[in-house]
Write a protein that holds these residues in place. Sequence first.
Motif, PDB file in Angstrom:
ATOM      1  N   GLY A  12       0.812  -1.200   0.000  1.00 24.84           N
ATOM      2  CA  GLY A  12       0.000   0.000   0.000  1.00 24.84           C
ATOM      3  C   GLY A  12       0.851   1.258   0.000  1.00 24.84           C
ATOM      4  O   GLY A  12       1.770   1.419  -0.812  1.00 24.84           O
ATOM      5  N   GLN A  13       0.541   2.181   0.905  1.00 23.14           N
ATOM      6  CA  GLN A  13       1.292   3.426   1.018  1.00 23.14           C
ATOM      7  C   GLN A  13       2.557   3.279   1.872  1.00 23.14           C
ATOM      8  O   GLN A  13       3.286   4.259   2.068  1.00 23.14           O
ATOM      9  CB  GLN A  13       0.389   4.512   1.634  1.00 23.14           C
ATOM     10  N   PHE A  14       2.791   2.086   2.371  1.00 20.32           N
ATOM     11  CA  PHE A  14       3.900   1.889   3.305  1.00 20.32           C
ATOM     12  C   PHE A  14       5.099   1.311   2.564  1.00 20.32           C
ATOM     13  O   PHE A  14       5.043   0.183   2.049  1.00 20.32           O
ATOM     14  CB  PHE A  14       3.480   0.965   4.447  1.00 20.32           C
ATOM     15  N   THR A 630       6.370  10.276  -0.359  1.00 24.93           N
ATOM     16  CA  THR A 630       5.340   9.743  -1.256  1.00 24.93           C
ATOM     17  C   THR A 630       4.545   8.618  -0.613  1.00 24.93           C
ATOM     18  O   THR A 630       3.699   8.005  -1.269  1.00 24.93           O
ATOM     19  CB  THR A 630       5.999   9.215  -2.544  1.00 24.93           C
ATOM     20  N   GLY A 631       4.824   8.325   0.637  1.00 20.21           N
ATOM     21  CA  GLY A 631       4.131   7.230   1.308  1.00 20.21           C
ATOM     22  C   GLY A 631       3.541   7.666   2.629  1.00 20.21           C
ATOM     23  O   GLY A 631       3.270   8.849   2.869  1.00 20.21           O
ATOM     24  N   SER A 632       3.328   6.700   3.487  1.00 21.63           N
ATOM     25  CA  SER A 632       2.728   6.954   4.794  1.00 21.63           C
ATOM     26  C   SER A 632       3.613   6.387   5.885  1.00 21.63           C
ATOM     27  O   SER A 632       4.386   5.445   5.664  1.00 21.63           O
ATOM     28  CB  SER A 632       1.329   6.327   4.882  1.00 21.63           C
ATOM     29  N   ASN A 633       3.457   6.955   7.077  1.00 26.85           N
ATOM     30  CA  ASN A 633       4.205   6.474   8.235  1.00 26.85           C
ATOM     31  C   ASN A 633       3.283   6.517   9.451  1.00 26.85           C
ATOM     32  O   ASN A 633       2.184   7.082   9.410  1.00 26.85           O
ATOM     33  CB  ASN A 633       5.439   7.332   8.488  1.00 26.85           C
ATOM     34  N   LEU A 634       3.737   5.906  10.536  1.00 28.13           N
ATOM     35  CA  LEU A 634       2.965   5.831  11.771  1.00 28.13           C
ATOM     36  C   LEU A 634       3.591   6.731  12.825  1.00 28.13           C
ATOM     37  O   LEU A 634       4.812   6.872  12.894  1.00 28.13           O
ATOM     38  CB  LEU A 634       2.913   4.390  12.291  1.00 28.13           C
ATOM     39  N   ALA A 635       2.739   7.319  13.649  1.00 34.20           N
ATOM     40  CA  ALA A 635       3.230   8.160  14.745  1.00 34.20           C
ATOM     41  C   ALA A 635       2.191   8.147  15.851  1.00 34.20           C
ATOM     42  O   ALA A 635       1.034   7.760  15.656  1.00 34.20           O
ATOM     43  CB  ALA A 635       3.482   9.589  14.265  1.00 34.20           C
ATOM     44  N   ALA A 636       2.609   8.581  17.037  1.00 36.61           N
ATOM     45  CA  ALA A 636       1.664   8.711  18.143  1.00 36.61           C
ATOM     46  C   ALA A 636       0.730   9.889  17.863  1.00 36.61           C
ATOM     47  O   ALA A 636       1.141  10.914  17.302  1.00 36.61           O
ATOM     48  CB  ALA A 636       2.413   8.920  19.455  1.00 36.61           C
ATOM     49  N   TRP A 637      -0.513   9.751  18.254  1.00 36.19           N
ATOM     50  CA  TRP A 637      -1.509  10.800  18.012  1.00 36.19           C
ATOM     51  C   TRP A 637      -1.941  11.384  19.347  1.00 36.19           C
ATOM     52  O   TRP A 637      -2.414  10.664  20.229  1.00 36.19           O
ATOM     53  CB  TRP A 637      -2.715  10.203  17.269  1.00 36.19           C
TER      54      TRP A 637
END
Length: 763
Positions: A12-14, A630-637
Amino acid sequence: MLERIQLLRNIGQFDSVNAGAQLPFARLTLIYAENGRGKTTLASILRSLSTGSANLIFERHRLGTANPPHIVLGVTAGVVQFQNGAWAAPMPEIAIFDDAFVAANVCSGVEIDAGHRQNLHELILGSQGVVLNAALREHVQRIEEHNRALTQKNIAIPTVARGGMTVDDFCALPTNPDIDAAIEAAERNLAAGQSVEAIRQREAFQALSLPAFAPDALNELLARTLPDLEAEAATRIRNHLRNLGNGGETWVADGMGLVEEASNEHDHRACPFCAQDLAGSDLIAHYQAYFSDAYRGLRNAISEIGENINTMHGGDITATFEHAVHIAKENQAFWNAFTEIPEVLIDTTFVLECWIAARDAVLTTLRTKAAAPLEHMELSVGSLTAIRAYGACRDDVIALSNALQATNPTIAFVKQQAAAANLAALAADLTRLQAIRTRYSDPISGLCQDYLDEKAAKTVTENLRSQARATLDNYRQNTFPAYEAAINTYLQRFNAGFRLASVNPVNNRGGSSCNYNVVINNVPVALLADAGPAFRNTLSAGDRNTLALAFFFASLDQDPQLDQKIVVIDDPMTSLDEHRSLTTVQEMRRLLMRVHQVIVLSHSKPFLCQLWDGADTAARQAILIHREGTGSNLAAWDVNQDCITEHDRRHALVSAYLHAADPMTERRVAAALRHILEAFMRVAYPAPFPPGTLLGPFLGICLQRVGQLNQILSQVDIDEVRAILAYANRFHHDTNPAYELAAINDQELSHFCGRVLAFTKRG
């Protein structure tokens, strides 16, 4: 439980994301992302993990990358990976609500076809029944595998090692940490039973003893003289006797005993040797005093002790001792075969040497004393050393004798047991104990453990088979009516405005499917119709999504292992009307209390904030999917930064009511009063009133500090808050079970609204 996303690569975006390794999941995990950032990709990954389908991963292979997808997820049991085109093991406990669920079970557009109804049948019965039936077949097959394995593991345990026992009996033998001692005792018991006549005739241990020497008494005798004899006369006599040589004192003493007899034929006291008159000899008078009755008594005492020593330490006494030791050794060798007997370690040769040395030293000294009774003597150092050496031997003999005699009660018991022994039972006991030792010896112990492990695994599988069969039968009989009731319950909670009826299984050539009617305004609407009302033209997209969500929640209710479920919900607010948002949040909160974990993905911050608010702070986590390159990443919200505060809403609600009463909002206003007070206290007094604290305990702290330097509220303020709470608590479920029925008076409510707003304006 899903604990973290450790790696997302080429999907996907990852591109290659490992930031999630630092973001632990919780029982309630919220994931926010804008559309197109990767929520559906995560849902597809978890659906793939749940079903084991690799196609769901390959369908989302990141465009432009040559390498295959690689996924690493941290779970309670460790790590699960999608690598080399497959998951190491699926996790069927994951249940997912997403677009795929809606398309499969409700409709993929506006029409319902046979496939939807077949899928719904599987959801109602098949999702449980098919799985259970598959599990049942798997358990049956596994039992057959267990049986084959048990046969092989049975054969692996040698028959000769089992001693005629079955494998089950042999492997079930209990362990005995003292098995060697138990076998030794059993062997003795059997030997005793086989030697009953010899045991009956054999005597127990007799006492071993050696006579003692009394050095103190000997020294006392050796030191005795005649104290009444004048010193000058004694000196003259000793000098005279010394001139006579050895035996002179005895010769004179014997002669003095003959004076009376020799004088019978004379008119004077005559010498027994030459008959001369002794009247003129002053030495004779000294002799009479010297060799008096006391002298004779001393000599007799010396002679008597010498005779006693000869009697107690001479003659056959030593031979008798040697014989007694020999008998003790024979008894020890005999009885040691039946019980523990101390070893007879007596060196009789050494004992006799010490004994004779001590005896001879004493007798030699006594002879010297007898030759010169009036000489003051004592035992020499050599004599005392010999006596002590003999005394040590005597002590050892006495200690051994006591130890041997202490076994006599046990010997008596052995005699009693031997007399009543059952040889067959004793032999069986010994055989069983030997089998136990063999059972827990290598390599037999490992073979038995393999057999028992396989047998236990078979029992577990048999229990699972029975449970699966019973559960499957129960579902076949009861699932459809219960499921219809559950669906309608959820539709009512979701404010759907319609319900289902006639939810029944249908058997057709294509297999089993499900049929139902949608009831709107008490009018049944068919799923399919060529003209007129039908599913496709009576339900909106929001209605269809609500129906799908009700299907999903109802299917969870039917799951017997609901408490183990990991529930993933992807964008439940898609196409849902605004008035269903709160009810959806409420149902998810109820669900969280019944399942192992809930993961919610959404592009709606307000919806996620509603879920976040009021959740257990120790059991919630929020994650953000954001664009990176150009992609996605994870972070604390940081949810609190994005959430609209309810305090502001409540404050506006109360202010509006105070300005103009609205009967439609009065109950919400009444319920808001306590929350406004709590929010004010939280901000005004953050240290003594931290999150999670209730007003009651907080007021208790305030009361304790009244009048002190660390005072929080004055007594007047405390009384005011308590007065307001007395009214506000009537409208909260945790303080009034009948809060929904509590009567509301506009004047009273307005009064307390004013007091609350006035209080919260202070400071």
